[in-house]
Design a protein around this motif. Sequence first.
Motif, PDB file in Angstrom:
ATOM      1  N   SER A 143      18.588   8.544 -37.700  1.00  0.00           N
ATOM      2  CA  SER A 143      17.131   8.365 -37.596  1.00  0.00           C
ATOM      3  C   SER A 143      16.798   6.926 -37.208  1.00  0.00           C
ATOM      4  O   SER A 143      15.866   6.681 -36.441  1.00  0.00           O
ATOM      5  CB  SER A 143      16.440   8.754 -38.904  1.00  0.00           C
ATOM      6  N   GLY A 144      17.582   5.961 -37.717  1.00  0.00           N
ATOM      7  CA  GLY A 144      17.364   4.568 -37.355  1.00  0.00           C
ATOM      8  C   GLY A 144      17.645   4.297 -35.889  1.00  0.00           C
ATOM      9  O   GLY A 144      16.904   3.563 -35.224  1.00  0.00           O
ATOM     10  N   VAL A 145      18.717   4.877 -35.367  1.00  0.00           N
ATOM     11  CA  VAL A 145      19.048   4.695 -33.940  1.00  0.00           C
ATOM     12  C   VAL A 145      17.949   5.325 -33.068  1.00  0.00           C
ATOM     13  O   VAL A 145      17.544   4.730 -32.066  1.00  0.00           O
ATOM     14  CB  VAL A 145      20.441   5.286 -33.612  1.00  0.00           C
ATOM     15  N   ILE A 146      17.465   6.489 -33.463  1.00  0.00           N
ATOM     16  CA  ILE A 146      16.370   7.120 -32.709  1.00  0.00           C
ATOM     17  C   ILE A 146      15.138   6.216 -32.717  1.00  0.00           C
ATOM     18  O   ILE A 146      14.487   6.014 -31.682  1.00  0.00           O
ATOM     19  CB  ILE A 146      16.051   8.515 -33.279  1.00  0.00           C
ATOM     20  N   PHE A 147      14.834   5.641 -33.878  1.00  0.00           N
ATOM     21  CA  PHE A 147      13.710   4.718 -33.986  1.00  0.00           C
ATOM     22  C   PHE A 147      13.927   3.503 -33.082  1.00  0.00           C
ATOM     23  O   PHE A 147      13.010   3.071 -32.370  1.00  0.00           O
ATOM     24  CB  PHE A 147      13.535   4.306 -35.443  1.00  0.00           C
ATOM     25  N   LEU A 148      15.145   2.972 -33.069  1.00  0.00           N
ATOM     26  CA  LEU A 148      15.447   1.828 -32.205  1.00  0.00           C
ATOM     27  C   LEU A 148      15.282   2.179 -30.725  1.00  0.00           C
ATOM     28  O   LEU A 148      14.794   1.360 -29.937  1.00  0.00           O
ATOM     29  CB  LEU A 148      16.862   1.321 -32.459  1.00  0.00           C
ATOM     30  N   ILE A 149      15.691   3.387 -30.351  1.00  0.00           N
ATOM     31  CA  ILE A 149      15.542   3.809 -28.952  1.00  0.00           C
ATOM     32  C   ILE A 149      14.063   3.906 -28.586  1.00  0.00           C
ATOM     33  O   ILE A 149      13.659   3.495 -27.484  1.00  0.00           O
ATOM     34  CB  ILE A 149      16.281   5.145 -28.709  1.00  0.00           C
ATOM     35  N   ILE A 150      13.254   4.416 -29.507  1.00  0.00           N
ATOM     36  CA  ILE A 150      11.804   4.486 -29.260  1.00  0.00           C
ATOM     37  C   ILE A 150      11.234   3.083 -29.066  1.00  0.00           C
ATOM     38  O   ILE A 150      10.445   2.839 -28.143  1.00  0.00           O
ATOM     39  CB  ILE A 150      11.099   5.229 -30.416  1.00  0.00           C
ATOM     40  N   VAL A 151      11.644   2.149 -29.910  1.00  0.00           N
ATOM     41  CA  VAL A 151      11.172   0.768 -29.769  1.00  0.00           C
ATOM     42  C   VAL A 151      11.696   0.155 -28.470  1.00  0.00           C
ATOM     43  O   VAL A 151      10.968  -0.552 -27.774  1.00  0.00           O
ATOM     44  CB  VAL A 151      11.573  -0.080 -30.997  1.00  0.00           C
ATOM     45  N   LEU A 152      12.948   0.441 -28.118  1.00  0.00           N
ATOM     46  CA  LEU A 152      13.509  -0.064 -26.862  1.00  0.00           C
ATOM     47  C   LEU A 152      12.685   0.417 -25.671  1.00  0.00           C
ATOM     48  O   LEU A 152      12.350  -0.372 -24.778  1.00  0.00           O
ATOM     49  CB  LEU A 152      14.968   0.375 -26.715  1.00  0.00           C
ATOM     50  N   ILE A 153      12.351   1.691 -25.649  1.00  0.00           N
ATOM     51  CA  ILE A 153      11.520   2.223 -24.566  1.00  0.00           C
ATOM     52  C   ILE A 153      10.170   1.513 -24.546  1.00  0.00           C
ATOM     53  O   ILE A 153       9.644   1.159 -23.483  1.00  0.00           O
ATOM     54  CB  ILE A 153      11.364   3.756 -24.709  1.00  0.00           C
ATOM     55  N   SER A 154       9.613   1.260 -25.736  1.00  0.00           N
ATOM     56  CA  SER A 154       8.335   0.544 -25.821  1.00  0.00           C
ATOM     57  C   SER A 154       8.433  -0.871 -25.276  1.00  0.00           C
ATOM     58  O   SER A 154       7.460  -1.393 -24.727  1.00  0.00           O
ATOM     59  CB  SER A 154       7.853   0.499 -27.273  1.00  0.00           C
ATOM     60  N   THR A 155       9.613  -1.493 -25.410  1.00  0.00           N
ATOM     61  CA  THR A 155       9.758  -2.847 -24.865  1.00  0.00           C
ATOM     62  C   THR A 155       9.702  -2.843 -23.346  1.00  0.00           C
ATOM     63  O   THR A 155       9.179  -3.788 -22.746  1.00  0.00           O
ATOM     64  CB  THR A 155      11.072  -3.518 -25.331  1.00  0.00           C
ATOM     65  N   PHE A 156      10.227  -1.798 -22.729  1.00  0.00           N
ATOM     66  CA  PHE A 156      10.174  -1.711 -21.271  1.00  0.00           C
ATOM     67  C   PHE A 156       8.765  -1.372 -20.787  1.00  0.00           C
ATOM     68  O   PHE A 156       8.432  -1.648 -19.638  1.00  0.00           O
ATOM     69  CB  PHE A 156      11.185  -0.698 -20.745  1.00  0.00           C
ATOM     70  N   ARG A 157       7.958  -0.789 -21.637  1.00  0.00           N
ATOM     71  CA  ARG A 157       6.562  -0.484 -21.297  1.00  0.00           C
ATOM     72  C   ARG A 157       5.624  -1.611 -21.724  1.00  0.00           C
ATOM     73  O   ARG A 157       4.404  -1.450 -21.682  1.00  0.00           O
ATOM     74  CB  ARG A 157       6.148   0.824 -21.959  1.00  0.00           C
ATOM     75  N   LEU A 158       6.211  -2.723 -22.182  1.00  0.00           N
ATOM     76  CA  LEU A 158       5.463  -3.908 -22.631  1.00  0.00           C
ATOM     77  C   LEU A 158       4.510  -3.596 -23.787  1.00  0.00           C
ATOM     78  O   LEU A 158       3.455  -4.217 -23.923  1.00  0.00           O
ATOM     79  CB  LEU A 158       4.714  -4.553 -21.460  1.00  0.00           C
ATOM     80  N   LYS A 159       4.888  -2.665 -24.633  1.00  0.00           N
ATOM     81  CA  LYS A 159       4.074  -2.332 -25.805  1.00  0.00           C
ATOM     82  C   LYS A 159       4.511  -3.100 -27.043  1.00  0.00           C
ATOM     83  O   LYS A 159       3.886  -2.992 -28.086  1.00  0.00           O
ATOM     84  CB  LYS A 159       4.141  -0.827 -26.076  1.00  0.00           C
ATOM     85  N   VAL A 160       5.593  -3.849 -26.924  1.00  0.00           N
ATOM     86  CA  VAL A 160       6.056  -4.698 -28.025  1.00  0.00           C
ATOM     87  C   VAL A 160       5.972  -6.137 -27.542  1.00  0.00           C
ATOM     88  O   VAL A 160       6.632  -6.510 -26.569  1.00  0.00           O
ATOM     89  CB  VAL A 160       7.500  -4.348 -28.443  1.00  0.00           C
ATOM     90  N   HIS A 161       5.140  -6.904 -28.205  1.00  0.00           N
ATOM     91  CA  HIS A 161       4.969  -8.320 -27.878  1.00  0.00           C
ATOM     92  C   HIS A 161       4.364  -9.017 -29.087  1.00  0.00           C
ATOM     93  O   HIS A 161       4.155  -8.383 -30.122  1.00  0.00           O
ATOM     94  CB  HIS A 161       4.109  -8.503 -26.616  1.00  0.00           C
ATOM     95  N   SER A 162       4.095 -10.291 -28.958  1.00  0.00           N
ATOM     96  CA  SER A 162       3.662 -11.091 -30.107  1.00  0.00           C
ATOM     97  C   SER A 162       2.376 -10.586 -30.752  1.00  0.00           C
ATOM     98  O   SER A 162       2.130 -10.839 -31.925  1.00  0.00           O
ATOM     99  CB  SER A 162       3.492 -12.553 -29.696  1.00  0.00           C
ATOM    100  N   ARG A 163       1.555  -9.867 -30.031  1.00  0.00           N
ATOM    101  CA  ARG A 163       0.310  -9.351 -30.591  1.00  0.00           C
ATOM    102  C   ARG A 163       0.397  -7.871 -30.960  1.00  0.00           C
ATOM    103  O   ARG A 163      -0.595  -7.296 -31.424  1.00  0.00           O
ATOM    104  CB  ARG A 163      -0.834  -9.596 -29.599  1.00  0.00           C
ATOM    105  N   ALA A 164       1.549  -7.264 -30.768  1.00  0.00           N
ATOM    106  CA  ALA A 164       1.761  -5.857 -31.126  1.00  0.00           C
ATOM    107  C   ALA A 164       3.160  -5.712 -31.726  1.00  0.00           C
ATOM    108  O   ALA A 164       4.099  -5.292 -31.055  1.00  0.00           O
ATOM    109  CB  ALA A 164       1.586  -4.963 -29.900  1.00  0.00           C
ATOM    110  N   MET A 165       3.290  -6.074 -32.990  1.00  0.00           N
ATOM    111  CA  MET A 165       4.600  -6.157 -33.627  1.00  0.00           C
ATOM    112  C   MET A 165       4.850  -5.083 -34.690  1.00  0.00           C
ATOM    113  O   MET A 165       5.912  -5.068 -35.302  1.00  0.00           O
ATOM    114  CB  MET A 165       4.759  -7.537 -34.280  1.00  0.00           C
ATOM    115  N   VAL A 166       3.918  -4.176 -34.913  1.00  0.00           N
ATOM    116  CA  VAL A 166       4.058  -3.238 -36.031  1.00  0.00           C
ATOM    117  C   VAL A 166       5.327  -2.401 -35.903  1.00  0.00           C
ATOM    118  O   VAL A 166       6.126  -2.324 -36.842  1.00  0.00           O
ATOM    119  CB  VAL A 166       2.812  -2.330 -36.164  1.00  0.00           C
ATOM    120  N   THR A 167       5.555  -1.772 -34.757  1.00  0.00           N
ATOM    121  CA  THR A 167       6.754  -0.931 -34.627  1.00  0.00           C
ATOM    122  C   THR A 167       8.025  -1.761 -34.682  1.00  0.00           C
ATOM    123  O   THR A 167       9.026  -1.332 -35.262  1.00  0.00           O
ATOM    124  CB  THR A 167       6.729  -0.100 -33.324  1.00  0.00           C
ATOM    125  N   MET A 168       7.980  -2.947 -34.116  1.00  0.00           N
ATOM    126  CA  MET A 168       9.158  -3.827 -34.152  1.00  0.00           C
ATOM    127  C   MET A 168       9.450  -4.249 -35.585  1.00  0.00           C
ATOM    128  O   MET A 168      10.605  -4.261 -36.021  1.00  0.00           O
ATOM    129  CB  MET A 168       8.910  -5.047 -33.265  1.00  0.00           C
TER     130      MET A 168
END
Length: 193
Positions: A143-168
């Motif tokens: 489940s953790g690896v699946i969560f990491l893959i979801i976050v990884l995909i979000s990084t390529f969509r620029l949804k993870v950054h300094s102002r959007a850190m909740v999932t990270m």
Amino acid sequence: MERELKYIDMVEQPISMHPKKFALWLFMVTVVMIFAGLTSAYIVRQSEGNWLDYDLPNIFWLTTAIAVASSLTLHWAYYSAKKDNFVNLRVGMILTVLLGVAFLVGQWYSWVAMVDRQVFFVGNPSGSFLYVFTGLHAAHLISGVIFLIIVLISTFRLKVHSRAMVTMEMATTYWHFLGGLWIYLFMFLLLNH
């Protein structure tokens, strides 16, 4: 008037937490309770006798090193996200996912090593506990690896950054928790097998 202002300054702010983070913490508490119950049952059952002594697979040392390395790479990714360093963020996330998969492969090989030593899931309870501990941890790790893959995909969509850190932040918390849980289980098995 001064006295009223003093009282206003002393009012405490309520503690607030993102609802998803709160749910994650509740989930982690339940996981801790499950493993606390299982390790307690292990100790009680071991004291009753009829306990098979065996050496733990050496690959547990490697998987422990992988768990520590994956926490380090994820923490690097986390700090890269806080600094909006997207290249390092993605590299850190990719490395963490790969290390997570490597840990799972290592767990599989630990089961192969146990079968080679004639320690099976059925039969003596000492082997059963080992398979339950590692299998249940592996299920949470999947489940953790699946969560990491979801976050990884979000990084390529620029949804993870300094102002959007909740999932990270959630992924980092959960992954560190799983690494700490593995170290606890490994140390427990080293001291009690």
